[in-house]
Design a protein around this motif. Structure first.
Motif, PDB file in Angstrom:
ATOM      1  N   HIS A 119     134.430  74.555 -53.134  1.00  0.00           N
ATOM      2  CA  HIS A 119     134.156  74.061 -51.776  1.00  0.00           C
ATOM      3  C   HIS A 119     133.414  75.125 -50.965  1.00  0.00           C
ATOM      4  CE1 HIS A 119     134.745  72.317 -47.807  1.00  0.00           C
ATOM      5  NE2 HIS A 119     135.188  73.505 -47.424  1.00  0.00           N
ATOM      6  N   ASP A 120     133.905  76.343 -51.001  1.00  0.00           N
ATOM      7  CA  ASP A 120     133.318  77.374 -50.146  1.00  0.00           C
ATOM      8  C   ASP A 120     131.911  77.776 -50.590  1.00  0.00           C
ATOM      9  OD1 ASP A 120     135.313  77.556 -48.264  1.00  0.00           O
ATOM     10  OD2 ASP A 120     136.429  79.119 -49.314  1.00  0.00           O
ATOM     11  N   HIS A 124     129.573  75.345 -48.624  1.00  0.00           N
ATOM     12  CA  HIS A 124     129.177  76.034 -47.391  1.00  0.00           C
ATOM     13  C   HIS A 124     127.966  76.955 -47.529  1.00  0.00           C
ATOM     14  CE1 HIS A 124     132.344  74.984 -44.531  1.00  0.00           C
ATOM     15  NE2 HIS A 124     133.208  75.036 -45.531  1.00  0.00           N
ATOM     16  N   GLU A 165     131.753  70.789 -41.472  1.00  0.00           N
ATOM     17  CA  GLU A 165     132.471  70.161 -42.589  1.00  0.00           C
ATOM     18  C   GLU A 165     131.998  68.738 -42.903  1.00  0.00           C
ATOM     19  OE1 GLU A 165     134.305  71.635 -44.611  1.00  0.00           O
ATOM     20  OE2 GLU A 165     135.213  73.344 -43.615  1.00  0.00           O
ATOM     21  N   SER A 180     129.875  70.477 -45.498  1.00  0.00           N
ATOM     22  CA  SER A 180     130.347  70.993 -46.788  1.00  0.00           C
ATOM     23  C   SER A 180     131.569  70.255 -47.316  1.00  0.00           C
ATOM     24  CB  SER A 180     130.667  72.473 -46.653  1.00  0.00           C
ATOM     25  OG  SER A 180     131.465  72.643 -45.529  1.00  0.00           O
ATOM     26  N   GLY A 288     138.026  69.660 -46.328  1.00  0.00           N
ATOM     27  CA  GLY A 288     137.378  70.426 -45.290  1.00  0.00           C
ATOM     28  C   GLY A 288     138.013  71.786 -45.218  1.00  0.00           C
ATOM     29  N   ARG A 289     137.621  72.533 -44.236  1.00  0.00           N
ATOM     30  CA  ARG A 289     138.364  73.772 -44.028  1.00  0.00           C
ATOM     31  C   ARG A 289     139.504  73.440 -43.099  1.00  0.00           C
ATOM     32  NH1 ARG A 289     139.612  77.642 -40.369  1.00  0.00           N
ATOM     33  NH2 ARG A 289     140.375  79.505 -41.397  1.00  0.00           N
TER      34      ARG A 289
HETATM   35 FE   LIG Z   1     135.138  74.183 -45.468  1.00  0.00          FE
END
Ligand SMILES: [Fe+2]
Length: 301
Positions: A119-120, A124, A165, A180, A288-289
């Motif tokens: 994910h990161d 991102h 996100e 992201s 998401g974050r």
């Molecule tokens: Fe995130």
């Protein structure tokens, strides 16, 4: 034993990844690449190529940081997981993106609760190769530190959620993804553009700051920007008076409808037109974050 520095930075320890962990990256990466052609925005795909992030395996952050640093002055900082908000914002304000190191297990391909390295890094980091988005995220970090002091973090967190996100961008070819949380989710990268149920509204800073979000399912609402300059410009003003203005109004559920809403209909100009083929991917919410509070809420359910 991993040493955690005061700013929560750790060593990625790239050589310690197992073959299985690299294999999981390959699975996730190849699946997303198939889905994202014609869905992800051009800036994201350009960033991915520029960084050389590929299916080979989990990237070494040092190599990515060298390229990012030369391009936009950003670096990646390995962290052990979610970090406190003040630490997170302080990193962003210094053009350092905190990335987790661990990768999800094979039985978590479609959903895990906390952000992982896929994910990161895959979600991102590619957009940090874009100079305007790179400036936006730094401005966001500076804004986060101020919001903490003013007690309005929740409102600023909504801006992160609905842009970084889960943001969509209008292009001449139709709506595209830049958020992201969507880019790293097979299910939501199809659902967000093809499914008739979620609403897609024109970006509106104050409305976003009033709108709650769901962390446990696909989004019911997306906000659409015209370009990244719009995003950067939106973060330019002093938010203090905007926070006060928004605080005087009621919060909104994602399903709320306001007269002022400017909606993108599927099939409209810049609204995209696709067949409804997302059902095959509808297996879990995207990632998401989550903020630490969100995760705590999850645990308390
Ligand atoms: Fe995130």
């Amino acid at each position: 034993m991993t040493t955690v520095r005061p700013d929560f930075a750790i060593e990625q320890n790239w050589q310690a990844y197992s073959e299985e962990e690299h294999a999981i990256w390959r699975l996730l990466f190849e699946r997303q690449q198939r889905l994202l052609v014609g869905r992800a925005c051009r800036e994201y795909l350009d960033g991915l190529r520029g960084l050389g992030v590929a299916a080979d395996g989990i990237p070494d952050f040092r190599g990515l940081s060298d390229i990012l640093d030369r391009s936009t002055g950003w670096q990646i900082v390995a962290v052990p997981g979610l970090v406190p908000d003040d630490v997170f914002f302080a990193h962003l304000a210094r053009r350092r993106f905190p990335s987790t190191c661990f990768i999800r297990r094979r039985d978590q391909l479609d959903y895990i609760q906390e952000p992982d390295v896929f994910h990161d890094i895959c979600g991102h980091v590619p957009l940090l190769m874009n100079p305007v988005f790179a400036d936006y995220l730094q401005a966001y970090g500076e804004g986060g530190l101020k919001a903490l002091g003013l007690g309005h973090l929740q409102r600023l967190a909504r801006l992160y959620w609905y842009t970084v996100e889960f943001g969509l961008i209008a292009t001449e070819e139709g709506l595209r993804i830049y958020g992201s949380g969507i880019l790293s989710s097979a299910g939501e990268s199809v659902y967000c553009l093809d499914d008739p149920r979620p609403r897609r509204l024109r970006f509106d800073l104050r409305r976003i700051m009033r709108t709650r979000y769901r962390i446990d399912d696909f989004q019911q609402l997306y906000f659409v920007i015209h370009d990244f300059e719009e995003l950067f410009e939106a973060t330019r003003p002093d938010f203090a008076p905007i926070y006060r203005e928004v605080a005087a109004l009621p919060d909104l559920e994602p399903t709320a409808r306001l007269d002022q809403d400017r909606e993108f209909a599927l099939g409209s100009p810049n609204g995209g037109s696709r067949k409804k083929n997302w059902a095959a991917h509808q297996r879990g919410p995207s990632l998401g974050r989550k903020r630490l509070e969100d995760v705590r809420q999850d645990h308390n359910r």
